[in-house]
Design a protein around this motif. Structure first.
Motif, PDB file in Angstrom:
ATOM      1  N   ASP A 313      -3.299   3.195   2.383  1.00 59.95           N
ATOM      2  CA  ASP A 313      -2.706   2.137   3.165  1.00 59.95           C
ATOM      3  C   ASP A 313      -1.251   2.579   3.363  1.00 59.95           C
ATOM      4  OD1 ASP A 313      -2.454  -0.525   4.190  1.00 59.95           O
ATOM      5  OD2 ASP A 313      -1.395  -1.044   2.353  1.00 59.95           O
ATOM      6  N   THR A 315       1.890   0.483   4.303  1.00 64.58           N
ATOM      7  CA  THR A 315       3.010  -0.321   3.835  1.00 64.58           C
ATOM      8  C   THR A 315       2.894  -0.651   2.344  1.00 64.58           C
ATOM      9  OG1 THR A 315       2.963  -1.276   6.016  1.00 64.58           O
ATOM     10  CG2 THR A 315       4.368  -2.363   4.389  1.00 64.58           C
ATOM     11  N   LYS A 484      -9.825  -2.004   8.989  1.00 64.85           N
ATOM     12  CA  LYS A 484      -9.690  -1.042   7.883  1.00 64.85           C
ATOM     13  C   LYS A 484     -11.036  -0.861   7.199  1.00 64.85           C
ATOM     14  CE  LYS A 484      -4.817  -2.002   6.869  1.00 64.85           C
ATOM     15  NZ  LYS A 484      -3.862  -2.492   5.894  1.00 64.85           N
ATOM     16  N   ASP A 506      -1.942  -1.342  -1.851  1.00 63.74           N
ATOM     17  CA  ASP A 506      -1.048  -2.093  -2.738  1.00 63.74           C
ATOM     18  C   ASP A 506      -1.639  -3.439  -3.103  1.00 63.74           C
ATOM     19  OD1 ASP A 506      -0.843  -3.346  -0.341  1.00 63.74           O
ATOM     20  OD2 ASP A 506       1.330  -3.243  -0.179  1.00 63.74           O
ATOM     21  N   ILE A 508      -2.218  -5.895  -1.295  1.00 61.14           N
ATOM     22  CA  ILE A 508      -1.908  -6.996  -0.388  1.00 61.14           C
ATOM     23  C   ILE A 508      -2.772  -6.825   0.848  1.00 61.14           C
ATOM     24  CG2 ILE A 508      -0.111  -7.980   1.105  1.00 61.14           C
ATOM     25  CD1 ILE A 508       1.838  -7.504  -1.181  1.00 61.14           C
ATOM     26  N   ASN A 509      -3.586  -7.791   1.102  1.00 62.41           N
ATOM     27  CA  ASN A 509      -4.597  -7.815   2.167  1.00 62.41           C
ATOM     28  C   ASN A 509      -5.485  -6.560   2.275  1.00 62.41           C
ATOM     29  OD1 ASN A 509      -3.466  -5.987   4.165  1.00 62.41           O
ATOM     30  ND2 ASN A 509      -2.128  -7.610   4.909  1.00 62.41           N
ATOM     31  N   ASP A 510      -5.633  -5.792   1.218  1.00 65.49           N
ATOM     32  CA  ASP A 510      -6.629  -4.719   1.319  1.00 65.49           C
ATOM     33  C   ASP A 510      -7.687  -4.768   0.223  1.00 65.49           C
ATOM     34  OD1 ASP A 510      -4.856  -3.813  -0.556  1.00 65.49           O
ATOM     35  OD2 ASP A 510      -3.984  -2.293   0.760  1.00 65.49           O
TER      36      ASP A 510
HETATM   37 MG    MG Z   1      -0.682  -3.391   3.220  1.00 63.92          MG
END
Ligand code: MG
Ligand code: ADP
Length: 614
Positions: A313, A315, A484, A506, A508-510
């Protein structure tokens, strides 16, 4: 362990006495051998009997018991004692080795807090961390463990997060900072407002995770368990045939063949395999946790060695996730108002973008002005603030809401802002690539990784720029979270059957992608809770170099496991053949067995010494 050591020494002394001194009456020698045997071997005979009653007939205790009692039966008293002695020396050594790697994991367990200091009516009480509630104020003195997660409200100090992150540099802490349980307060007294109950705090999560790690077995371990199940009965049958066939059909000497069969039984004990393989994984997991890498099971440690495709990912994973505002392009609105509107909309989000905007705004947010906010993954925020509809997000978000806007082509992530369906400007923010990201990708590509892929919800220009700098092979941009998932599904088809796909995010949303990949690696476990849950491997710090370390460790573990399997099996087979044809004596058989176990165990312990990349 101490008791066993003493038994071995006493038995060894008796054994030597009986070997060296020839008493007038041979019965005395025999008696001493028997006593020596009972001291060192009774435990094994008992275990063998107990297991027979439990239906587990063919275990190593059984093999040892039959072989040694058989040896007494054919008058080989010294052999009988020696076999048992050496076997017990091997056992002692094993428990030492297991102990050592257990300790390395236990040092991590040391982060378990015993108590929390709570302030009530001006008095400080020591209570069980389990009894502390969210919102309680706890006091942490220098030298104490941080028992629960929370926010510092008073006092400055430095904390040691080594047990959590493997990072030895202390971190400076001031009021307002978040503090995680499991770290150690070094210098000052601080007051902390608890933000999570003990069961939800970082320390409990980590401990749960480590405690459960060895229950998830790798393929190699399962193979060994199966192997031992079939192997031992087969060996016993061969040993019986070794006596019956030559003696009955070929007129062989009974005592000669039974001696061979017994030596055969001694060598056949699969101890080296049975102990050293789980021990290697155990050591690998322990060594990893020392480096701040939490691996949830031997199976993942095994799998990551064969990673072919590694997907990142962007960010917060390859980039810092700390955006800085580069430019504010306000339209028919004051610049400060634009930032303020964005910060209010982002108020409840944890996305790195949101945190940066709030930081740039820098003032307290008056939550009473916010009626609602909704975060749309991969798009942005929809909120009602001061009775106005506010949109903050990327082009997709504005397009979906049919809002006309001026496209900004600057390099960077662009946050477009609209109030009551009218475009009011954009904010250009930019993120920094992590310091060790480039080196890490380079060393990954030098190992057997075929493709390094980057997925991002960010703009094409930004994504391709980052990928170019880092030397990423493939980059897919402007993806929504389900995009994704789709890409990872496609990539899963591209890898070979044995190869694995690892996804690094990280958290977060993954989370869906973390779960979908063969191996989900979450970064910065110190922040996101969802990460610890969804991932198979959690890196406690945000450094991409930890991935290189993990793969290195995994490869070393697998190499050691393979070495041990090949070494143990080949020595065994060789000595088995030698003892069946009568070349090797029972003595040599014992040496082979204990020797192989010890070498395999020492080899397994090497996994604790893997070097870090940085
Ligand atoms: Mg992210
Ligand atoms: P990445 O895949 O790089 O981790 P995300 O999927 O989290 O990125 O986000 C993709 C894009 O969605 C961001 O670049 C941004 O344009 C937009 N976005 C996501 N969350 C937010 C938010 N909280 N505020 C504004 N924009 C956001």
């Amino acid at each position: 362990m101490k008791k066993k050591g003493i038994k071995i020494i006493v038995s060894l002394i008796l054994f030597l006495i009986a070997m060296i001194i020839n008493f007038d009456n041979e019965l005395i020698n025999k008696g001493i051998f028997i006593i020596a045997y009972i001291i060192v071997g009774l435990e094994i005979v008992r275990k063998a009997l107990r297991n027979i009653f439990r239906g587990k007939v063919f275990d190593e205790n059984f093999l040892m018991t039959v072989a040694t009692i058989g040896a007494f039966g054919i008058g080989e008293f010294p052999e009988a004692v020696a076999v048992m002695l050496f076997y017990q020396v091997g056992e002692l050594f094993q428990s030492y080795a297991v102990d050592k790697s257990r300790k390395s994991i236990a040092s991590l367990m040391d982060i378990r807090p015993d108590y929390a200091n709570i302030e009530k009516d001006g008095k400080v009480l020591k209570v069980d961390p389990d009894d502390v509630k969210i919102g309680d104020i706890i006091i942490i003195k220098p030298g104490e463990k941080v028992p629960l997660d929370g926010t510092v409200i008073e006092g400055n100090t430095s904390i040691d997060t080594k047990a959590l992150t493997g990072e030895s540099l202390p971190r400076e802490i001031a009021p307002g900072d978040e503090i995680l349980s499991g770290s150690i307060n070094i210098s000052g007294l601080i007051k902390v407002k608890v933000s999570k109950e003990y069961g939800e705090s970082t320390v409990s999560k980590i401990l749960d995770l480590v405690e459960n790690a060895s229950s998830k077995k790798s393929k190699s371990e399962n193979f060994i368990t199966k192997f031992a199940q079939y192997y031992t009965p087969i060996v016993v049958i061969i040993a019986v045939l070794l006596v019956v066939v030559p003696v009955i059909f070929f007129g062989g000497e009974f005592s000669d063949w039974i001696y061979r069969a017994l030596s055969f039984l001694v060598v056949s004990c699969p101890c080296a395999l049975v102990i050293s393989i789980p021990l290697s994984f155990f050591g690998g997991i322990g060594g990893a946790s020392k480096m701040g890498i939490l691996i949830k099971g031997s199976n993942y440690l095994e799998a990551i060695a064969s990673t072919e495709i590694i997907v990142f990912d962007k960010t917060g994973t390859l980039t810092e996730g700390i955006f800085e505002v580069q430019k504010v392009n306000a339209k028919d609105i004051d610049e400060n108002d634009l930032i303020e509107t964005a910060a209010y909309a982002e108020c409840y989000s944890n996305h790195p973008i949101s945190l940066s905007i709030k930081r740039a705004y820098g003032k307290q947010i008056d939550k009473s002005k916010i009626k609602s906010t909704e975060e749309l993954s991969g798009r942005g925020i929809v909120a009602i603030i001061n009775g106005k509809n506010v949109l903050v997000g990327n082009e997709k978000l504005l397009n979906e809401n049919n809002i006309e806007f001026e496209k900004n082509n600057d390099i960077g992530t662009i946050l477009y802002v609209a109030i009551d369906n009218k475009y009011v400007g954009n904010i250009v923010i930019a993120d920094k690539i992590k310091e060790d990201a480039k080196d890490s990708i380079m060393s990954l590509k030098k190992s057997n990784i075929k493709q390094a892929v980057m997925l991002t919800g960010d703009r094409k220009a930004v994504g391709e720029n980052v990928a170019g700098i880092l030397g990423i092979d493939k980059v897919y941009t402007e993806l929504l979270p389900d995009g994704k998932v789709e890409k990872v599904e496609e990539l899963l088809k591209e890898k070979s059957e044995k190869g694995k796909l690892a996804f690094v995010g990280d958290g977060i949303n993954d989370a869906p992608v973390l779960a979908l990949a063969d191996i989900g690696i979450a970064m910065g476990g110190l922040g996101a809770d969802s990460a610890i849950e969804a991932a198979d491997i959690v890196l406690m710090t945000d450094e991409p170099s930890k991935i290189v370390d993990t793969i290195r460790l995994s490869k070393k573990t697998m190499k050691i496991v393979k070495e041990n399997i090949i070494f143990a099996i080949s020595v065994k087979v060789l000595v088995l053949i030698l003892s069946a044809i009568g070349i090797s004596t029972m003595w040599e058989a014992v040496f082979a067995d204990v020797g192989v176990s010890i070498i395999a165990i020492l080899n397994a312990l090497r996994v604790l010494n893997v070097k870090k990349m940085k």
